[in-house]
Design a protein around this motif. Structure first.
Motif, PDB file in Angstrom:
ATOM      1  N   GLN A 131       0.856  -1.187   0.000  1.00 43.76           N
ATOM      2  CA  GLN A 131       0.000   0.000   0.000  1.00 43.76           C
ATOM      3  C   GLN A 131       0.890   1.234   0.000  1.00 43.76           C
ATOM      4  N   VAL A 132       0.854   2.010  -1.099  1.00 43.20           N
ATOM      5  CA  VAL A 132       1.669   3.219  -1.226  1.00 43.20           C
ATOM      6  C   VAL A 132       0.745   4.425  -1.397  1.00 43.20           C
ATOM      7  N   ASP A 133       1.316   5.617  -1.303  1.00 48.29           N
ATOM      8  CA  ASP A 133       0.530   6.821  -1.538  1.00 48.29           C
ATOM      9  C   ASP A 133      -0.016   6.817  -2.967  1.00 48.29           C
ATOM     10  N   LYS A 134      -1.087   7.541  -3.192  1.00 41.41           N
ATOM     11  CA  LYS A 134      -1.823   7.486  -4.462  1.00 41.41           C
ATOM     12  C   LYS A 134      -0.945   7.766  -5.672  1.00 41.41           C
ATOM     13  N   LEU A 135      -1.103   6.921  -6.687  1.00 44.45           N
ATOM     14  CA  LEU A 135      -0.416   7.063  -7.966  1.00 44.45           C
ATOM     15  C   LEU A 135      -1.429   7.467  -9.023  1.00 44.45           C
ATOM     16  N   ASP A 136      -0.982   8.232 -10.003  1.00 41.01           N
ATOM     17  CA  ASP A 136      -1.858   8.600 -11.114  1.00 41.01           C
ATOM     18  C   ASP A 136      -1.660   7.622 -12.254  1.00 41.01           C
ATOM     19  N   ALA A 137      -1.811   6.335 -11.971  1.00 43.10           N
ATOM     20  CA  ALA A 137      -1.639   5.289 -12.979  1.00 43.10           C
ATOM     21  C   ALA A 137      -2.918   4.470 -13.055  1.00 43.10           C
ATOM     22  N   GLU A 138      -3.166   3.932 -14.233  1.00 47.72           N
ATOM     23  CA  GLU A 138      -4.347   3.101 -14.442  1.00 47.72           C
ATOM     24  C   GLU A 138      -4.156   1.732 -13.811  1.00 47.72           C
ATOM     25  N   LYS A 139      -5.262   1.065 -13.534  1.00 46.87           N
ATOM     26  CA  LYS A 139      -5.213  -0.286 -13.001  1.00 46.87           C
ATOM     27  C   LYS A 139      -4.581  -1.216 -14.036  1.00 46.87           C
ATOM     28  N   GLY A 140      -3.614  -2.027 -13.609  1.00 45.61           N
ATOM     29  CA  GLY A 140      -2.925  -2.944 -14.503  1.00 45.61           C
ATOM     30  C   GLY A 140      -1.670  -2.373 -15.134  1.00 45.61           C
ATOM     31  N   ALA A 141      -1.342  -1.122 -14.852  1.00 45.40           N
ATOM     32  CA  ALA A 141      -0.156  -0.492 -15.434  1.00 45.40           C
ATOM     33  C   ALA A 141       1.108  -1.064 -14.793  1.00 45.40           C
ATOM     34  N   ALA A 142       2.163  -1.208 -15.603  1.00 46.53           N
ATOM     35  CA  ALA A 142       3.441  -1.705 -15.106  1.00 46.53           C
ATOM     36  C   ALA A 142       4.215  -0.578 -14.438  1.00 46.53           C
ATOM     37  N   LEU A 143       4.973  -0.935 -13.412  1.00 40.59           N
ATOM     38  CA  LEU A 143       5.709   0.044 -12.626  1.00 40.59           C
ATOM     39  C   LEU A 143       7.100  -0.511 -12.353  1.00 40.59           C
ATOM     40  N   ASP A 144       8.140   0.244 -12.708  1.00 40.76           N
ATOM     41  CA  ASP A 144       9.520  -0.146 -12.437  1.00 40.76           C
ATOM     42  C   ASP A 144      10.091   0.780 -11.380  1.00 40.76           C
ATOM     43  N   ILE A 145      10.593   0.195 -10.301  1.00 45.70           N
ATOM     44  CA  ILE A 145      11.169   0.962  -9.198  1.00 45.70           C
ATOM     45  C   ILE A 145      12.644   0.612  -9.121  1.00 45.70           C
ATOM     46  N   ASP A 146      13.509   1.610  -9.291  1.00 37.35           N
ATOM     47  CA  ASP A 146      14.941   1.332  -9.260  1.00 37.35           C
ATOM     48  C   ASP A 146      15.650   1.972  -8.074  1.00 37.35           C
ATOM     49  N   SER A 147      14.915   2.507  -7.116  1.00 36.86           N
ATOM     50  CA  SER A 147      15.524   3.054  -5.908  1.00 36.86           C
ATOM     51  C   SER A 147      15.516   1.980  -4.812  1.00 36.86           C
ATOM     52  N   VAL A 148      16.269   0.896  -5.073  1.00 37.71           N
ATOM     53  CA  VAL A 148      16.337  -0.247  -4.171  1.00 37.71           C
ATOM     54  C   VAL A 148      17.476  -0.020  -3.176  1.00 37.71           C
TER      55      VAL A 148
END
Length: 103
Positions: A21-38
């Motif tokens: 559960q993250v703060d609200k994103l302006d992305a559609e349901k089913g959209a792919a998300l790449d996070i590189d701040s690991v």
């Protein structure tokens, strides 16, 4: 295998198929998300710690849905002054599902 990552100023723990559960994103349901701040990647035996981020590490996730949390009531009161205010707040959140951890 798990990873710790930073997203929108907050840190989360990600495992495969975890729902986060993250703060609200302006992305559609089913959209792919790449996070590189690991920040950290662990596969049980080996632990890679970044300075500040692990190079080459990435988390692939998918946007599930957006929702609003339960209402939080804020009550202000001053004794003997006949002052009281009641405000309500509902925070917007988005669920993301972790598909893969590359590290």
């Amino acid at each position: 295998m798990y990873a710790l990552f930073e997203y929108k100023g907050k840190q989360y723990k990600a495992e495969k198929d975890a729902l986060i559960q993250v703060d609200k994103l302006d992305a559609e349901k089913g959209a792919a998300l790449d996070i590189d701040s690991v920040l950290l990647v662990s596969d049980g035996d080996n632990v890679k710690v970044g300075a500040p981020y692990v190079s080459g590490a990435k988390i692939k996730a998918e946007v599930e849905d957006s929702f609003r949390d339960k209402k939080v009531l804020v009550f202000k009161y001053k004794s003997k002054k006949d002052y009281h205010r009641l405000h309500g707040h509902r925070q917007h959140y988005t669920n993301i599902r972790v598909k893969e951890i590359i590290g």
